[in-house]
Enzyme design. Sequence first.
Site, mmCIF file in Angstrom:
data_model
loop_
_atom_site.group_PDB
_atom_site.id
_atom_site.type_symbol
_atom_site.label_atom_id
_atom_site.label_comp_id
_atom_site.label_asym_id
_atom_site.label_seq_id
_atom_site.Cartn_x
_atom_site.Cartn_y
_atom_site.Cartn_z
ATOM 1 N N GLY A 10 0.671 -1.316 -0.173
ATOM 2 C CA GLY A 10 -0.221 0.113 -0.241
ATOM 3 C C GLY A 10 1.177 1.114 -0.335
ATOM 4 O O GLY A 10 1.990 0.803 0.925
ATOM 5 N N ARG A 72 0.614 -4.715 -4.995
ATOM 6 C CA ARG A 72 1.135 -6.087 -3.891
ATOM 7 C C ARG A 72 1.565 -7.151 -4.693
ATOM 8 O O ARG A 72 0.842 -8.515 -4.255
ATOM 9 C CB ARG A 72 -0.354 -5.962 -3.645
ATOM 10 C CG ARG A 72 -0.571 -4.841 -2.402
ATOM 11 C CD ARG A 72 -1.518 -5.318 -1.477
ATOM 12 N NE ARG A 72 -2.807 -3.752 -1.106
ATOM 13 C CZ ARG A 72 -2.470 -3.583 0.237
ATOM 14 N NH1 ARG A 72 -0.537 -3.902 0.856
ATOM 15 N NH2 ARG A 72 -2.403 -2.663 0.607
ATOM 16 N N ASP A 103 5.678 -5.653 6.085
ATOM 17 C CA ASP A 103 5.777 -6.625 5.556
ATOM 18 C C ASP A 103 6.083 -7.868 4.072
ATOM 19 O O ASP A 103 6.785 -8.741 4.464
ATOM 20 C CB ASP A 103 4.981 -7.637 6.827
ATOM 21 C CG ASP A 103 5.435 -9.027 7.339
ATOM 22 O OD1 ASP A 103 6.211 -8.965 8.208
ATOM 23 O OD2 ASP A 103 4.675 -10.108 6.969
ATOM 24 N N THR A 125 4.870 1.229 6.912
ATOM 25 C CA THR A 125 3.505 1.071 6.111
ATOM 26 C C THR A 125 2.930 2.469 7.232
ATOM 27 O O THR A 125 3.312 2.340 8.671
ATOM 28 C CB THR A 125 3.186 -0.402 6.781
ATOM 29 O OG1 THR A 125 1.724 -0.394 6.554
ATOM 30 C CG2 THR A 125 3.858 -0.940 7.588
ATOM 31 N N ASP A 127 0.720 1.239 8.955
ATOM 32 C CA ASP A 127 -0.434 0.227 9.991
ATOM 33 C C ASP A 127 0.790 0.522 10.865
ATOM 34 O O ASP A 127 0.686 0.189 12.643
ATOM 35 C CB ASP A 127 0.027 -0.422 9.409
ATOM 36 C CG ASP A 127 -1.350 -0.811 8.656
ATOM 37 O OD1 ASP A 127 -1.774 0.206 8.053
ATOM 38 O OD2 ASP A 127 -0.894 -1.646 7.839
ATOM 39 N N ASP A 129 3.673 -1.134 11.644
ATOM 40 C CA ASP A 129 3.349 -2.923 12.528
ATOM 41 C C ASP A 129 4.349 -3.765 12.075
ATOM 42 O O ASP A 129 4.129 -4.684 12.549
ATOM 43 C CB ASP A 129 1.856 -3.554 12.415
ATOM 44 C CG ASP A 129 1.775 -4.350 10.618
ATOM 45 O OD1 ASP A 129 3.164 -3.337 9.415
ATOM 46 O OD2 ASP A 129 1.011 -4.641 10.325
ATOM 47 N N ARG A 171 -4.735 -2.824 9.647
ATOM 48 C CA ARG A 171 -4.941 -3.643 10.015
ATOM 49 C C ARG A 171 -4.716 -4.405 10.874
ATOM 50 O O ARG A 171 -5.973 -4.659 11.934
ATOM 51 C CB ARG A 171 -3.605 -4.441 8.897
ATOM 52 C CG ARG A 171 -3.711 -5.645 8.757
ATOM 53 C CD ARG A 171 -3.850 -5.611 6.730
ATOM 54 N NE ARG A 171 -2.637 -5.570 6.347
ATOM 55 C CZ ARG A 171 -2.719 -5.435 4.587
ATOM 56 N NH1 ARG A 171 -3.875 -5.447 4.120
ATOM 57 N NH2 ARG A 171 -1.816 -4.790 3.990
HETATM 58 O O1 F6P Z 1 -1.342 -1.954 5.054
HETATM 59 C C1 F6P Z 1 -1.956 -1.301 4.688
HETATM 60 C C2 F6P Z 1 -3.578 -0.623 4.530
HETATM 61 O O2 F6P Z 1 -3.860 0.581 4.110
HETATM 62 C C3 F6P Z 1 -4.086 -1.682 6.109
HETATM 63 O O3 F6P Z 1 -4.519 -0.150 6.766
HETATM 64 C C4 F6P Z 1 -5.341 -1.724 4.860
HETATM 65 O O4 F6P Z 1 -5.981 -2.493 5.217
HETATM 66 C C5 F6P Z 1 -5.619 -1.330 3.553
HETATM 67 O O5 F6P Z 1 -3.906 -1.676 3.552
HETATM 68 C C6 F6P Z 1 -6.209 -1.235 2.616
HETATM 69 O O6 F6P Z 1 -5.772 -2.289 1.684
HETATM 70 P P1 F6P Z 1 -6.093 -1.727 0.066
HETATM 71 O O7 F6P Z 1 -4.503 -0.535 -0.147
HETATM 72 O O8 F6P Z 1 -6.007 -3.117 -1.084
HETATM 73 O O9 F6P Z 1 -6.916 -1.193 0.068
#
Ligand code: F6P
Length: 343
Positions: A10, A72, A103, A125, A127, A129, A171
């Site tokens: 992301g 991704r 990760d 990230t 997140d 995390d 997440r």
């Molecule tokens: O990992 C980053 C993140 O923004 C998370 O917080 C969220 O769950 C996910 O990516 C959303 O992903 P997408 O870009 O596929 O909507």
Amino acid sequence: MRIGVLTGGGDAPGLNAAIRAVVRRCFDRGDQPIGIRNGWAGLLGKGDVRVLTPPDVSGILHLGGTILGTSRTNPLKSQAEIEQLTGNIAAFGLDAIAVIGGDDTLSVACRLDELGIRVVGIPKTVDNDLSETDYCIGFDSAAGVVAEALDRLHTTASAHHRVLVAEVMGRDAGWVAVFGGLAGGADFILIPEVPVDIDRVCEHIQRRFALGKEFSIIVVAEGVVMREVVSKEAIREVDEFGHVRLDRRGVGETLSRIIEDRTGLETRVTVLGHLQRGGSPSAFDRVWATRLGVAAVDFIHAGTYGVLVAVRGNRIEPVPIRDAIGRMKQVDPSLYQLAEIFY
Ligand code: F6P
């Protein structure tokens, strides 16, 4: 050296600052930086790479998104794709790669390291995390968006004497919720690491109301675990790394409906979603992205490969990528308890 750079997973505010830092440091040291487009996808098939020049990284420090694009894409799913990666890395003459990601993206870097490819990881990230590093690029900006949103929600909640629920990203970790909630003065924060009964939340809101506080701001992390909310396992849509679409759970919507039903107070929900990932990086993210990008190139020159440029306190340290991946960094309980003091 020919040094590749890619952004995977992301997007997050600060990616361009990190790319600029890697590229500018390459120029300083006489290297040729090669931009790999759209994460690992740029090294599959015929590949999608190009030499980066000074104009490519001029004027991008403050820009959100990533000039390289991201995806991704998970080449670990097939041996054939791993071979495409290694084949392209050799064909493009890449001596090393600076991998900017979280990760998932770094798990691919780890595999390449095992295969003898020179990689250095840069933690990214929203997140926050990733293990073994105190900080990841993008987190500060995302938490800032939450704090600003809570400021805005406060004024409208107070005017209408309502309960406002803000659903935030993160997440399976509650970092964005706790930092954003602390900074924005949330009246309750719900995170995956700390299961809470909804009755407790409702009682708290009613207690506040009885004390004359006629509005409440509740922050809920998208990955929160609650009996009343659909479980992660029930969601079918997964990305290439097997992560479910947590936005599909609608935790904010469910929570606000239950709060309204049980307390009788008018309740609304705001899902902050991708607003948390878009826009300009904070000064903090720009500075750390710059420091980490420069450090990655310096580690490559020092022959320190297979490592993450990790933030430890105010310092940058190399830690093996394999130690940083595969186990999530959870919210520090003392931080959650700090937020509770202000409910
Ligand atoms: O990992 C980053 C993140 O923004 C998370 O917080 C969220 O769950 C996910 O990516 C959303 O992903 P997408 O870009 O596929 O909507």
